[in-house]
Design a protein around this motif. Structure first.
Motif, mmCIF file in Angstrom:
data_model
loop_
_atom_site.group_PDB
_atom_site.id
_atom_site.type_symbol
_atom_site.label_atom_id
_atom_site.label_comp_id
_atom_site.label_asym_id
_atom_site.label_seq_id
_atom_site.Cartn_x
_atom_site.Cartn_y
_atom_site.Cartn_z
ATOM 1 N N GLY A 226 0.789 -1.223 0.000
ATOM 2 C CA GLY A 226 0.000 0.000 0.000
ATOM 3 C C GLY A 226 0.817 1.266 0.000
ATOM 4 N N GLY A 227 2.149 1.154 -0.004
ATOM 5 C CA GLY A 227 3.004 2.326 -0.056
ATOM 6 C C GLY A 227 3.284 2.969 1.284
ATOM 7 N N GLY A 228 2.930 2.325 2.390
ATOM 8 C CA GLY A 228 3.231 2.858 3.714
ATOM 9 C C GLY A 228 4.533 2.284 4.238
ATOM 10 N N GLY A 229 4.707 2.351 5.548
ATOM 11 C CA GLY A 229 5.864 1.735 6.173
ATOM 12 C C GLY A 229 7.123 2.566 6.183
ATOM 13 N N LEU A 554 10.811 2.452 0.421
ATOM 14 C CA LEU A 554 10.519 2.515 -1.015
ATOM 15 C C LEU A 554 9.012 2.517 -1.241
ATOM 16 C CD1 LEU A 554 12.121 2.443 -3.739
ATOM 17 C CD2 LEU A 554 11.599 0.003 -3.805
ATOM 18 N N THR A 555 8.546 3.470 -2.045
ATOM 19 C CA THR A 555 7.141 3.525 -2.434
ATOM 20 C C THR A 555 7.042 3.913 -3.901
ATOM 21 O OG1 THR A 555 6.934 5.849 -1.779
ATOM 22 C CG2 THR A 555 6.356 4.195 -0.139
ATOM 23 N N GLN A 556 5.867 3.690 -4.471
ATOM 24 C CA GLN A 556 5.629 4.024 -5.867
ATOM 25 C C GLN A 556 5.740 5.523 -6.094
ATOM 26 O OE1 GLN A 556 1.691 3.029 -7.128
ATOM 27 N NE2 GLN A 556 1.883 3.990 -9.140
ATOM 28 N N GLY A 557 6.397 5.915 -7.187
ATOM 29 C CA GLY A 557 6.421 7.313 -7.579
ATOM 30 C C GLY A 557 5.135 7.703 -8.281
ATOM 31 N N ASN A 558 4.825 8.990 -8.273
ATOM 32 C CA ASN A 558 3.615 9.478 -8.935
ATOM 33 C C ASN A 558 3.794 9.562 -10.448
ATOM 34 O OD1 ASN A 558 3.405 11.364 -6.070
ATOM 35 N ND2 ASN A 558 1.672 10.116 -6.693
ATOM 36 N N THR A 559 2.663 9.712 -11.126
ATOM 37 C CA THR A 559 2.658 9.938 -12.566
ATOM 38 C C THR A 559 2.271 11.395 -12.826
ATOM 39 O OG1 THR A 559 2.070 7.644 -13.035
ATOM 40 C CG2 THR A 559 1.628 9.261 -14.766
ATOM 41 N N ALA A 560 3.003 12.059 -13.701
ATOM 42 C CA ALA A 560 2.737 13.469 -13.987
ATOM 43 C C ALA A 560 1.305 13.651 -14.484
ATOM 44 C CB ALA A 560 3.718 13.976 -15.029
#
Length: 769
Positions: A226-229, A554-560
């Motif tokens: 989920g991109g936390g932690g 480490l988490t997912q980067g955003n999309t422009a």
């Protein structure tokens, strides 16, 4: 009726007069570094021997069957405690190498006082003693869970000074601020594997321990789905059959008429008691301390384990059905210039037709094989299937003075399917005077989410302080479920812990390569990254350790987004970087720790040239102090204080540059005290004080949320009735019945509020057969 012997310790390390190796009385057992203990708390053993004599979602037949099982098997399996206890002799220890993670290490033993353990799991490094790990770990025991009458993960972590409980966005999911970063319950690990337990609410009957590892952990545990932690991770350990037969039934009631019945039954059998089974069942139903709010929970779990000389296996399967009706929702803030005063803590402004139902079936298997005396391999697999149905009224306040507000109706259905696993090898060797513990592991995760939603009735009037209740507005029909999320994670990690100078210096080096493949609402994201880690521990003495680490998250980067120069570009994974130094002290009965840390996380924004990039950052600098254990006979302490400065930096806007992060206070404190009352055998009183400083509900820091202090008190009494061990517990949370906002935020970038719970009374009685 007989009261238990007065608390005693000295060299005995138990509050009720038995040596640690004599804790087989009344179904209790020894906790040591390779033996599993998961029965009635060792610190509560009497010194006298006691005898051991919405549709389908409402179906709770498995729970009823398991509860019935507890009553029927108790008589057949009842045993008398050895007479040696009465004569004061030390009983022999039964050695059963059964552990939650199927490892030879087993659980870390409980620390004196019984509320926390001496160590916990540090990801792929395995279970480590706190004095020998370069990370900050606290493992809360089942003894604490029972004595505080905690009903969920969140209620257990109320005891942690570095954690504050919040909610998910628009639902009733438990979320956690750890070092100022949000961790949702989606990202909680079960026996080392992420996202296997119910997504919104995890009942306390499902786990033996709650382990919290503070700080980033990409190398240790991998990126969370989920991109936390980024500020810490939570790992829950399942229950295992102890050495002695266990039959326990608990009855309870709390404010609002909420009734609880649970059963905990365990046996070991076969040659050398090599096979174990443990069954837990629970049922709760009724109102809560909040007006017209109702909750129902049905739960059944089975834990199995088997071991031979070189092989250890374990398996767990569980079912949870959680239903909420008229539960008080989060409060969003409209175009207002200040935060409204918190309403009466008992007042419910939920629309009466709202509900949230979640049903989960989950399971995991794990095995470990000692290939040679120096080489061990392990494997694990887990699966969860979930169904959710919600009808919600999302409230937003328009006037802070009058409480005027509006709501809209939002209905959604959701189904999740999770599959995850791990393979690993651990090898011990020496090169001259340097010891090595090398670990290699590979993990994978697949999560599929199907959702459907419909909404309407925007602007429906209500009031925060004087709610307007209306029939359920008519909205559009619910569409068919469609795939909205698909997460695939794969990683492999390699690490080595070097021991030097007679094992006084321990250095851990490692790295994990992680691949992220995430599709959200049809938009794919695919990137990879190597996350390094280094940590060191210097054992200055048996009582004192110094440590330091550098580790990444480490988490997912955003999309422009649309309208930017680089529209549609996928940014590289966001890498949080943590630096930490600390000290740990252990007197043998009382422990303390201090940590100084700094963590940065990328922050993306559109710059003056119209380019979307991760040029900004949030920086969390903090100091943690914790204490635990039994500093003097009959007195136990647990808690600490956290100072935290979490600020936004280089955000691309003068309105937010240098401002505090939403929902994060500068100061938070939790202190718990347990006291065995002299002269009243078996009676213990406890109190917990939690204080949280002011926070902000917006990134520009114009909406200030007042801080709060809450006092909780409790009492428990151990006695013997007709040869049965009986534990009576009473608790009052929020003694002063304060009205306060317990949290702001809980989802990145959102500043919604949650009203703290009112004064709540809880009574329970546990009987061991």
């Amino acid at each position: 009726m007989h009261a238990v012997t007065p608390p005693g310790r000295g060299s005995r390390d138990s509050r009720h007069g038995l040596t640690r190796t004599a804790l087989t009385v009344a179904g209790k057992l020894t906790e040591n570094n390779s033996h599993y203990n998961s029965t009635q708390p060792a610190s509560q053993i009497p010194s006298q021997p006691t005898s051991q004599n919405n549709e389908d979602m409402n179906q709770l037949t498995p729970v009823a069957l398991a509860a019935s099982l507890a009553f029927h098997v108790s008589g057949a399996w009842a045993q008398a405690a050895p007479a040696a206890a009465e004569s004061g002799k030390t009983l022999s220890t039964v050695t059963v190498n059964a552990s939650a993670d199927a490892s030879a290490q087993g659980l870390a033993p409980a620390y004196p006082g019984g509320q926390v353990a001496r160590g916990g799991r540090a990801g792929i490094l395995g279970t480590r003693d706190n004095m020998e790990t370069p990370f900050s770990i606290t493992s809360y025991t089942n003894e604490l869970i029972q004595d505080r009458q905690a009903r969920s993960v969140g209620e257990v972590l109320l005891n942690d000074p570095g954690v504050r409980i919040a909610r998910g966005f628009g639902n009733f999911q438990e979320s956690f601020f750890i070092r100022g970063f949000v961790l949702s319950s989606d990202d909680i690990a079960y026996n080392g594997l992420y996202s296997l337990l119910p997504r919104q609410y995890i009942a306390a009957e499902l786990f033996e321990r709650v382990e919290i590892l503070r700080g980033a952990s990409a190398f240790l545990s991998g990126a969370t789905p989920g991109g936390g932690g980024l500020g810490g991770t939570i790992n829950l350990l399942p229950k295992r059959a102890p050495n002695e037969p266990l039959n326990r039934v608990t009855f309870g009631v709390s404010s609002g008429g909420q009734g609880t019945v649970s059963a905990d039954v365990a046996r070991r059998f076969g040659p050398d008691s090599s096979t174990g089974i443990r069954v837990n069942a629970a049922y709760r139903d009724g109102g809560t301390a909040v007006d017209d709010e109702k909750a129902k929970l049905g739960l059944l779990s089975v834990g199995l384990d088997w071991r031979s000389r070189d092989v250890r296996l374990s398996a767990d399967v569980g079912y949870q059905d959680h239903q909420l009706d008229g539960t008080r929702p989060n409060v969003q803030l409209g175009a207002i210039t200040r935060v409204p005063t918190a309403p009466d803590a008992s007042r419910n402004f939920a629309q009466p037709w709202t509900f949230s139902n979640e049903r989960d079936v989950f399971g995991t298997v794990r095995g470990e094989w000692d290939i040679t005396s120096a080489l061990t391999g392990w494997a694990a697999y887990g699966h969860r299937g979930s169904k959710e149905a919600n009808s919600l009224a999302v409230l937003s306040v328009d006037n802070a003075d009058t409480g005027a507000a509006n709501f809209f109706r939002f209905d959604n259905d959701r189904e999740d399917s999770i599959d995850t696993g791990e393979l690993g090898l651990r090898w011990k060797a020496r090169t001259g005077s340097i010891g090595h513990e090398v670990v290699g592991a590979a993990s994978w995760f697949r999560g599929k989410t199907d959702t459907a939603f419909t909404f309407g009735a925007f602007g429906s009037p209500t009031n925060l302080y004087d709610p307007v209740f209306v029939p359920a507005p008519v909205i559009g029909p619910m569409p068919a479920l469609a795939r909205t999320g698909d997460i695939r994670l794969a990683s492999f990690a390699l690490g080595d812990t070097l021991s030097m100078f007679g094992d006084r210096l321990l250095v851990t080096l490692g790295a994990r390569h992680q691949k992220l493949e995430i599709t959200s609402f049809g938009v794919p994201y695919e990137k990879s990254r190597v996350s390094p880690a280094v940590g060191a521990v210097w054992r200055a003495s048996k009582q004192l350790s110094f440590y330091a680490n550098y580790i990444e998250g480490l988490t997912q980067g955003n999309t422009a987004p649309a309208g930017t120069v680089n529209q549609g570009q996928q940014l590289a994974p966001y890498v949080s970087k943590q630096k930490e130094i600390g000290v740990k002290y252990d007197s043998g009965t009382f422990g303390a720790a201090g940590a100084l840390f700094s963590t940065t996380r990328p922050h993306a924004f559109v710059n003056a040239a119209g380019v979307f990039s991760a040029a900004g950052s949030d920086r969390h600098d903090g100091v943690e102090l914790t204490v635990f254990g039994e500093p003097t006979r009959g007195l136990r302490l647990l808690g600490g204080v956290t100072w935290l400065q979490a600020k936004q930096r280089s955000t691309g806007s003068a309105l937010t540059d240098g401002k505090r992060v939403i929902g994060v206070p500068n100061l938070q404190t939790t202190v718990g005290v347990d006291w065995d009352v002299p002269g009243v055998r078996g009676l213990t009183l406890d109190t917990r004080v939690a204080q949280t400083g002011s926070t902000y509900a917006d990134g520009a820091n114009t909406l200030k949320v007042a801080g709060w202090t809450r006092v909780d008190v409790g009492a428990r009494y151990l006695t013997e009735v007709a040869g049965r061990l009986v534990t009576l517990r009473a608790r009052v949370d929020n003694v002063a019945d304060r009205n306060y906002w317990s949290s702001s935020g809980g989802f990145p970038g959102a500043g919604y509020l949650v009203v703290g719970g009112p004064r709540t009374f809880t009574l329970s009685a546990s009987v061991d057969f």
